[in-house]
Design a protein around this motif. Structure first.
Motif, PDB file in Angstrom:
ATOM      1  N   GLN A  43       0.813  -1.208   0.000  1.00  0.00           N
ATOM      2  CA  GLN A  43       0.000   0.000   0.000  1.00  0.00           C
ATOM      3  C   GLN A  43       0.850   1.264   0.000  1.00  0.00           C
ATOM      4  O   GLN A  43       0.369   2.356  -0.311  1.00  0.00           O
ATOM      5  CB  GLN A  43      -0.960   0.021   1.201  1.00  0.00           C
ATOM      6  CG  GLN A  43      -0.284   0.144   2.556  1.00  0.00           C
ATOM      7  CD  GLN A  43       0.079  -1.192   3.150  1.00  0.00           C
ATOM      8  OE1 GLN A  43       0.296  -2.164   2.421  1.00  0.00           O
ATOM      9  NE2 GLN A  43       0.134  -1.263   4.476  1.00  0.00           N
ATOM     10  N   VAL A  44       2.136   1.117   0.367  1.00  0.00           N
ATOM     11  CA  VAL A  44       3.053   2.258   0.354  1.00  0.00           C
ATOM     12  C   VAL A  44       3.819   2.318  -0.960  1.00  0.00           C
ATOM     13  O   VAL A  44       4.067   3.400  -1.498  1.00  0.00           O
ATOM     14  CB  VAL A  44       4.033   2.175   1.546  1.00  0.00           C
ATOM     15  CG1 VAL A  44       5.055   3.316   1.497  1.00  0.00           C
ATOM     16  CG2 VAL A  44       3.272   2.207   2.857  1.00  0.00           C
ATOM     17  N   ALA A  45       4.173   1.156  -1.472  1.00  0.00           N
ATOM     18  CA  ALA A  45       5.009   1.103  -2.674  1.00  0.00           C
ATOM     19  C   ALA A  45       4.375   1.848  -3.840  1.00  0.00           C
ATOM     20  O   ALA A  45       5.050   2.615  -4.539  1.00  0.00           O
ATOM     21  CB  ALA A  45       5.275  -0.351  -3.053  1.00  0.00           C
ATOM     22  N   HIS A  46       3.095   1.638  -4.082  1.00  0.00           N
ATOM     23  CA  HIS A  46       2.475   2.264  -5.249  1.00  0.00           C
ATOM     24  C   HIS A  46       2.183   3.755  -5.019  1.00  0.00           C
ATOM     25  O   HIS A  46       1.792   4.457  -5.942  1.00  0.00           O
ATOM     26  CB  HIS A  46       1.200   1.525  -5.658  1.00  0.00           C
ATOM     27  CG  HIS A  46       0.023   1.754  -4.763  1.00  0.00           C
ATOM     28  ND1 HIS A  46      -0.218   1.005  -3.643  1.00  0.00           N
ATOM     29  CD2 HIS A  46      -0.998   2.650  -4.835  1.00  0.00           C
ATOM     30  CE1 HIS A  46      -1.330   1.413  -3.061  1.00  0.00           C
ATOM     31  NE2 HIS A  46      -1.825   2.423  -3.758  1.00  0.00           N
ATOM     32  N   ARG A  47       2.395   4.238  -3.775  1.00  0.00           N
ATOM     33  CA  ARG A  47       2.220   5.665  -3.490  1.00  0.00           C
ATOM     34  C   ARG A  47       3.562   6.386  -3.333  1.00  0.00           C
ATOM     35  O   ARG A  47       3.576   7.581  -3.035  1.00  0.00           O
ATOM     36  CB  ARG A  47       1.411   5.843  -2.196  1.00  0.00           C
ATOM     37  CG  ARG A  47      -0.016   5.311  -2.263  1.00  0.00           C
ATOM     38  CD  ARG A  47      -0.685   5.490  -0.919  1.00  0.00           C
ATOM     39  NE  ARG A  47      -2.016   4.882  -0.899  1.00  0.00           N
ATOM     40  CZ  ARG A  47      -2.761   4.758   0.198  1.00  0.00           C
ATOM     41  NH1 ARG A  47      -2.286   5.183   1.359  1.00  0.00           N
ATOM     42  NH2 ARG A  47      -3.948   4.204   0.132  1.00  0.00           N
ATOM     43  N   ARG A  57       6.609   8.316  -4.405  1.00  0.00           N
ATOM     44  CA  ARG A  57       7.073   9.105  -5.539  1.00  0.00           C
ATOM     45  C   ARG A  57       8.592   9.096  -5.645  1.00  0.00           C
ATOM     46  O   ARG A  57       9.150   9.018  -6.737  1.00  0.00           O
ATOM     47  CB  ARG A  57       6.590  10.560  -5.415  1.00  0.00           C
ATOM     48  CG  ARG A  57       6.843  11.401  -6.667  1.00  0.00           C
ATOM     49  CD  ARG A  57       6.765  12.879  -6.394  1.00  0.00           C
ATOM     50  NE  ARG A  57       7.872  13.333  -5.565  1.00  0.00           N
ATOM     51  CZ  ARG A  57       9.099  13.555  -6.048  1.00  0.00           C
ATOM     52  NH1 ARG A  57       9.385  13.326  -7.316  1.00  0.00           N
ATOM     53  NH2 ARG A  57      10.057  13.977  -5.239  1.00  0.00           N
ATOM     54  N   ALA A  58       9.271   9.178  -4.500  1.00  0.00           N
ATOM     55  CA  ALA A  58      10.725   9.259  -4.527  1.00  0.00           C
ATOM     56  C   ALA A  58      11.328   8.566  -3.317  1.00  0.00           C
ATOM     57  O   ALA A  58      10.744   8.530  -2.232  1.00  0.00           O
ATOM     58  CB  ALA A  58      11.170  10.723  -4.570  1.00  0.00           C
ATOM     59  N   ASP A  81       1.117  11.846  -1.975  1.00  0.00           N
ATOM     60  CA  ASP A  81       0.225  12.812  -1.324  1.00  0.00           C
ATOM     61  C   ASP A  81       0.979  13.794  -0.433  1.00  0.00           C
ATOM     62  O   ASP A  81       0.377  14.530   0.343  1.00  0.00           O
ATOM     63  CB  ASP A  81      -0.840  12.084  -0.503  1.00  0.00           C
ATOM     64  CG  ASP A  81      -0.237  11.164   0.558  1.00  0.00           C
ATOM     65  OD1 ASP A  81       0.999  11.183   0.740  1.00  0.00           O
ATOM     66  OD2 ASP A  81      -0.997  10.424   1.211  1.00  0.00           O
ATOM     67  N   GLY A  82       2.314  13.823  -0.525  1.00  0.00           N
ATOM     68  CA  GLY A  82       3.114  14.777   0.233  1.00  0.00           C
ATOM     69  C   GLY A  82       3.606  14.266   1.564  1.00  0.00           C
ATOM     70  O   GLY A  82       4.440  14.917   2.213  1.00  0.00           O
ATOM     71  N   ARG A  83       3.131  13.115   2.007  1.00  0.00           N
ATOM     72  CA  ARG A  83       3.614  12.573   3.271  1.00  0.00           C
ATOM     73  C   ARG A  83       5.043  12.048   3.105  1.00  0.00           C
ATOM     74  O   ARG A  83       5.473  11.697   2.008  1.00  0.00           O
ATOM     75  CB  ARG A  83       2.687  11.461   3.769  1.00  0.00           C
ATOM     76  CG  ARG A  83       1.317  11.965   4.184  1.00  0.00           C
ATOM     77  CD  ARG A  83       0.469  10.870   4.813  1.00  0.00           C
ATOM     78  NE  ARG A  83       0.131   9.818   3.854  1.00  0.00           N
ATOM     79  CZ  ARG A  83      -0.524   8.714   4.177  1.00  0.00           C
ATOM     80  NH1 ARG A  83      -0.890   8.500   5.445  1.00  0.00           N
ATOM     81  NH2 ARG A  83      -0.826   7.820   3.260  1.00  0.00           N
TER      82      ARG A  83
END
Length: 264
Positions: free
Chosen positions: A197-201, A203-204, A219-221
């Motif tokens: 659930q974290v991997a696909h979110r 960005r960097a 989402d900026g987190r």
């Protein structure tokens, strides 16, 4: 009591005494040996002719399987299998080595003869687990930390690795001690252990030092991960932390036994 009959006495007298007779095998004649040797030579010559001289076992086709990004035509061209040559004479090891050298995207390949006319190339391509942006293009990095291809667009769902090495003393010391390749492998280790659930979110993946790796989500987190060590424990801690504090904006799992979150 009656004694043995005359017939029984005759049988006893006819039985030979001493060790049993052994039948001597006849040695083959020189002519039989010559005929056998000639037949063996002719058979060997026939097999060699079928394998090397006849048109029945020559390379006529090269089949390719397993490609995702590469095309079969690219693989065939790089393999350079000599069409028309005897199938038995194709150096399968050399074909595999050419493919890995000419096409870095190829992780592994099996080269097999498919009698009587074919060569089968079974390819496994490398998969990008992250990319590194350089000069407006993206260098794909696989799960072993190998940079294998440069593409114009970042693959969808693959995080960007940012080697944010500052000129600080800690960054310089980390780079000297571990080298850039090891820092890349550390980032790959982190990426490979991210919860789904974290991997696909993500960005960097930012690398400042070996012990200072962080994530930036879409989402900026942000997530402070620390080093790549104990990544499996950190992944479990992050999953639990995100469930416990769904509104948090910053998560810290650098010490997985004492994870923390903050609203800002």
């Amino acid at each position: 009591m009656a004694g043995p009959s005359t017939a029984e006495r005759g049988e006893r007298q006819q039985k030979p005494s001493g060790p049993p007779l052994v039948r001597r095998l006849r040695r083959p004649s020189p002519r039989a040996l010559a005929v056998s040797a000639l037949a063996a030579v002719l058979l060997a010559a026939g097999v060699l002719w079928v394998l090397y001289g006849s048109p029945w076992t020559r390379v006529e086709r090269v089949s390719v399987s397993g490609t995702r990004v590469l095309t079969p035509e690219e693989v065939r061209e790089a393999a350079a299998v000599p069409l028309g040559d005897p199938l038995v004479s194709v150096d399968t090891g050399a074909v595999a080595a050419r493919l890995r050298h000419r096409l870095p995207r190829v992780d592994s390949v099996r080269v097999e003869r498919s009698w009587p006319h074919g060569i089968d190339l079974k390819v496994v391509e490398r998969r990008a687990v992250m990319v590194e942006e350089k000069g407006g293009k993206f260098v794909e990095v696989d799960a072993s930390g190998v940079r294998f291809a440069t593409v114009s667009r970042s693959p969808r769902g693959v995080p960007v690795m940012e080697l944010a090495l500052s000129r600080s003393a800690s960054s310089a010391a980390s780079l000297r001690r571990f080298g850039e390749d090891r820092l890349v492998r550390a980032a790959v280790t982190v990426s490979g252990h991210l919860p789904a659930q974290v991997a696909h979110r993500t960005r960097a993946v930012k690398v400042r030092t070996y012990d200072d790796i962080s994530l930036e989500l879409t989402d900026g987190r942000t997530v402070a991960w620390g080093s790549g060590d104990r990544s499996r424990e950190k992944a479990r801690a992050l999953t639990a932390l995100m469930k416990a504090a769904p509104d948090a904006r910053h998560f810290d799992v650098s010490v997985p036994s004492a994870p923390a979150s903050a609203a800002s």
